[in-house]
Design an enzyme around this catalytic site. Sequence first.
Site, mmCIF file in Angstrom:
data_model
loop_
_atom_site.group_PDB
_atom_site.id
_atom_site.type_symbol
_atom_site.label_atom_id
_atom_site.label_comp_id
_atom_site.label_asym_id
_atom_site.label_seq_id
_atom_site.Cartn_x
_atom_site.Cartn_y
_atom_site.Cartn_z
ATOM 1 N N ASP A 262 37.943 34.757 -15.365
ATOM 2 C CA ASP A 262 39.253 35.162 -14.863
ATOM 3 C C ASP A 262 40.279 34.180 -15.430
ATOM 4 O O ASP A 262 39.942 33.171 -16.056
ATOM 5 C CB ASP A 262 39.289 35.213 -13.330
ATOM 6 N N TYR A 263 41.526 34.487 -15.176
ATOM 7 C CA TYR A 263 42.652 33.793 -15.806
ATOM 8 C C TYR A 263 42.598 32.269 -15.571
ATOM 9 O O TYR A 263 42.812 31.798 -14.441
ATOM 10 C CB TYR A 263 43.946 34.323 -15.200
#
Length: 735
Positions: A262-263
């Site tokens: 994820d980011y």
Amino acid sequence: MNDQQLFSLLSDMSLEEKVMQLVQLPGGAYDPTAFQTGISEETIPQRVRQLAGSTLSIDGADKLRDLQTRYMAAHPHHIPLLFMLDVVHGHKTVFPCPLGQGATFDPALVEEGASVQAAEAAADGIHVTFSPMCDLSRDARWGRVMESTGEDVLLNSRMAAAMVKGYQGERVDDGRHVASCIKHFAAYGGAEAGRDYQNVELSEHTLREKYLPAYRAAIDAGAMLVMSSFNTWNGIPASAHPQLMKEILRAEFGFDGVLISDYGAVREMVPHSYAEDDADAARKSMAATLDIDMCGACYSGHLEELVRSGKVPEQALDEAVMRVLRLKNDLGLFEDPFRGVSAERLEALRSDPAVRASARKTVAESLVLLENKNEALPLRGRRIAFIGPYAENADIHSSWAISLGDTSGTVTVRKAAEEAFAGTGTEVRFAAGCTLLDQGTHVNVSIYSDPDWEEKNRRLADEAAEAAEWADTVVLCLGEHRGQTGESTSRVSLTLPEVQTDLLRRLAGTKKRIVTLVFCGRPLELKEAAALSDALMVCWLPGSEGGHGILDVLTGRTAPSGKLPMSFPRAVGQEPLHYDQYPTGRPRPDDRYDAFTSRYLDCENSALYPFGYGLTYGEVRFSPVTLSGGTLAPDGVLTASADVTLTGPMPAEQTVQLYLRDVTGSRVRPVRELKDFRRILLKPGETRTVSFEITEPMLRFWTAENRWASEPGRFRLWIGPDSASGSEAGFTLIG
Ligand code: BGC
């Protein structure tokens, strides 16, 4: 290309080139108009921009065609750049938020919607969507419940699989589909106290039985990518979790696609106190087979050196790069790096009546009717006042409708009401009634404040009261702001804004018929709204065709058929709340007063509106269950049937639900679990027999021996309209 050609390409690539295939840059690195993340896109070295294998959050057919052309010309091996985006519930035509889609209990419709969304995204240049979110969601305080399809294992699994099939189609390389990246592996929805990004404390059997099945179903449906989650499980961040990633995802589930973080989740392992520095974080993620570092500089800054020094084996790097190359190849990018990207095709899709019709139908099926006293609905009367901050609001998309652009194509309640009543003799009026938010409310990225707030609300409330006096029916359009659900929007209260509740109280005082609509991305506390309204309906965040779908149901063009995908609490203190709880040794039956049972002093245990609940027009009755036998052999089949009768004024769809309970197990078993469901259409007065087949695999769970198995013994079952009712029967599984 075939695998041999891909291997030969790999062997020709430099170490730097290989590492860069595992780097995903924010869109702002290529497009100054893209969302700027604050991680100083301008500091990303030119070399990294030239070689990074993927980027996210840019769309636009011409823009991406141009970018791809320039990028490939500068790349030493002319390997295409991958474009990823969160197409969560629509690209240009926005469908109801995923929680609303869950309420349809209609996986076929959801699959159709996902394929429409994929076609728009593909025409606009997108290759991968970060969807579906398969995270089981049982705590309404967590803002991201809006992005899920709810609290139930089976519903979540069927919806996740449906979305993957819709996005990817029969052939993902046909230019009309996109690859699906499921998220967030694993158990992101289990965030402690419902606070986003918070650690997750779950037993392994709950993880396996409740949280993992939807990811598994999505992978079995062919999902090509998986995104890791921000949280820890068992004390280890998911992005570097050897057991979650290597043992469960890769070995047990057989997932050999691309695993992306994820980011910034790789670099977040440093503040998370799991990695010493970025280099250590990169090494740990690589060891867990995490292929792409999304928007962090851990792989781009350190992986080359880690491989050179032998801390990351080159073979692990090669395997990860091959997974990325295979994804590009499966998408058809080596043959056609533009994959049918076309501004004209996007335009044609946007104005295609079939696309709008699909969104409209999904809205209508997603609406959940909670109360309908004295048949307040469908609407009747000659004068209807639509009042409230959602009466004319086009902002009925979620915070994830990031590629929508302007909302001029969104059908508001007002627009649809004017269309629906034109020429009918029924007069309509509209009034905002109050502001959407209380002064000083925190929404996603800002704090709402208006210097004229008090004065404005006084004026709006007076106008609303006047409209209500004029009307015989008031349709009150209330709800949360879209910035109150989604990422990083956890709440400790689940009430409607106070200013809206005040409006409801005042208008209820007029004694006119009050139909309250609630726009929301999570279960809210609706006790007072239920008491003060004649009818109460949840509309979620319905998207582009919101007004049409809502008016279809209000006017009785379509009977309501949505069912709650999450339990609605009486009070926030009940959260996390879900119907499939484990029993205790001191149960509190039927919410009766009983000291020294598992209870609250100041609230019932049960939900105000339970999972699976939703009314229609008229009454639906269930006969007692008939079972084809009293015992089930491991290779046998039992048939459970019930007659379902509609006594109502119009045809209606009903989701008939089958629940089971394993009476005794080597681990305690939930009080009920949904095992099957079916939508049926009933004509007024019609009775239909609905039958479900029960087989041994449906009875398996993660036993005390840490394996999936069923155990002989007694089972109870219910067929009914929701998780808290239905007629009951029982059988025995023999060994
Ligand atoms: C979210 C993901 C999303 C990603 C890319 C993250 O902040 O948690 O769900 O896919 O950003 O936009």
